[in-house]
Enzyme design. Structure first.
Site, PDB file in Angstrom:
ATOM      1  N   CYS A 158       0.866  -1.178   0.000  1.00 22.00           N
ATOM      2  CA  CYS A 158       0.000   0.000   0.000  1.00 22.00           C
ATOM      3  C   CYS A 158       0.900   1.225   0.000  1.00 22.00           C
ATOM      4  CB  CYS A 158      -0.870  -0.056   1.265  1.00 22.00           C
ATOM      5  SG  CYS A 158      -1.612   1.511   1.736  1.00 22.00           S
TER       6      CYS A 158
ATOM      7  N   CYS B 114      -9.047  17.183  14.655  1.00 20.10           N
ATOM      8  CA  CYS B 114      -9.056  16.364  13.432  1.00 20.10           C
ATOM      9  C   CYS B 114     -10.395  16.511  12.718  1.00 20.10           C
ATOM     10  CB  CYS B 114      -8.772  14.907  13.765  1.00 20.10           C
ATOM     11  SG  CYS B 114      -9.887  14.236  14.996  1.00 20.10           S
TER      12      CYS B 114
END
Ligand code: SAH
Length: 382
Positions: free
Chosen positions: A89, A338
């Site tokens: 990935c 966030c």
């Protein structure tokens, strides 16, 4: 179009923005912050990564047997329990990916069956790998559906021969029908059972279950901005609210007179206290409590703080916390978030009650995903 695009990006769903070149991703994120926070002040240009690949220090793979006897490993397709096979990935640590592929290739000769969610047969459910980017230490967690894992000692020995960089191996048992990767019980098979890593000059112990920022490169950038905004003096008291394993508070302890950390999760607080000792920090204390309750009690007792660091989860802070913050009246509030939507809501409360936003700094913590992180400085009066 992005020049490096993953063949699985549509199937996997983890990288919502990979179709865009990195510059365009950054521009999009900066715009999201501007739309939500512009009304409070000027938004600084987002700080992106120089090399926005392979930044994840923690990698998780689900294992699944196929009907023909082969085993696949990879990620659950967003919102489903379908395993998308992934060998490498672009976001994940490459050592971690290689270890997971090795483990999969070893299963057949050790007669270890991957767990089948539907029939309940088999043992290996997940493999979790964490790597300390500074220390180089590597933890491998084998997640088993059953307490007995066939020929586990031979298996670990063979794995260590192939990957001598592994410093600890843990067997975690998760027999439950759950979305959580890890179960409650674990046994150390090799090494000390945890890894350590250095962040902003402090050493942190990372166990299988403890929370640690997954992008250490950008975490140093984010915390650097937070410290700059806090502008702490040696005589001052700082609060680290929602402190996790104490990272922000311990970094701040070098610049402050004293630091008070508060966190709801018992295990995280235990790690924060251990991290405090491990670094020889004498001016920080950590408490297990709801941050709102804790701050309210502090305000009622007439205690004072000069700087408040707050880093709440996605849902943002509670009205109770914000009321207590206003009552405690720190000179500066450094709000790390966030989720700019809940941050915008909380800033409304603080700016209506005597605080002014001075700086707004987005930092890209999660390249190729649609997540946005911001650190905001507020100060009292003018
Ligand atoms: N500051 C840390 C962790 C931030 S994540 C770091 O940078 O690593 C947010 C943290 O808030 C989590 O550790 C979570 O357990 C904690 N938390 C969630 N709700 C809370 C509450 N009501 N009171 C205190 N802590 C809470």
């Amino acid at each position: 179009m992005n020049e490096r695009i993953c063949a699985l990006y549509k199937k996997c769903g983890g990288c919502q923005m990979m179709n865009l070149p990195y510059d365009a991703q950054l521009a999009w994120k900066e715009k999201q912050v501007r739309i939500l926070l512009d009304k409070y002040g000027k938004v600084s240009p987002i700080i992106g990564m120089e090399d926005p690949y392979h930044y994840r220090n923690k990698v998780q793979a689900a294992f699944k047997p196929l009907r023909d006897g082969r085993v696949i490993s990879g990620v659950y397709q967003s919102g489903t329990h379908r395993v998308v096979p992934v060998d490498s990935c672009l976001l994940e640590d490459e050592t971690a990916d290689a270890i997971i592929v090795t483990i999969r290739s070893m299963l057949r000769s050790f007669k270890i069956a991957a767990y089948d969610e539907d029939s309940g047969r088999g043992v290996l459910r997940h493999v979790l790998v964490k790597r300390g980017f500074h220390s180089g230490e590597v933890m491998v967690v084998l997640v088993s559906a059953k307490p007995a894992f066939p020929s586990v000692n031979h298996f670990v020995k063979a794995l260590l021969e192939k990957h001598p960089e592994i410093t600890t191996v843990i067997l975690n048992v998760n027999p439950y029908a759950t979305n959580l990767v890890l179960g409650p019980n674990e046994r150390v098979l090799y090494g000390k059972g945890y890894i350590e890593d250095t962040l902003c000059g402090k050493v942190f112990r990372i166990s299988a279950k403890s929370f640690y920022q997954i992008n250490p490169v950008q975490t140093e950038v984010l915390y650097g901005k937070a410290m700059e905004f806090a502008d702490l003096q040696k005589t001052q008291t700082a609060i680290d609210a929602y402190c996790g394993v104490g990272t922000i508070g311990l970094v701040a302890s070098d610049f402050a007179g004293q630091v008070i950390g508060v966190e709801l999760n018992r295990d995280a607080v235990r790690d924060a206290i251990a991290n405090c000792k491990r670094n020889g920090v004498r001016n920080a204390r950590f408490y297990c409590a709801d941050a709102g309750d804790f701050m309210t009690a502090m305000a009622q007792d007439g205690e004072k703080a000069d700087v408040l660091f707050m880093d709440p989860p996605r849902a943002g802070s509670s009205p109770e916390f914000l009321r207590a913050a206003v009552k405690l009246a720190p000179k500066r509030i450094v709000y790390i978030s966030c989720n700019p939507e809940t941050q915008a809501r909380d800033l409304m409360h603080l700016t209506k009650n005597g605080y002014k936003v001075q700086r707004i700094q987005p930092v890209d913590m999660f390249p190729h995903t649609n997540h946005v992180e911001t650190v905001v400085l507020l100060s009292k009066g003018n």
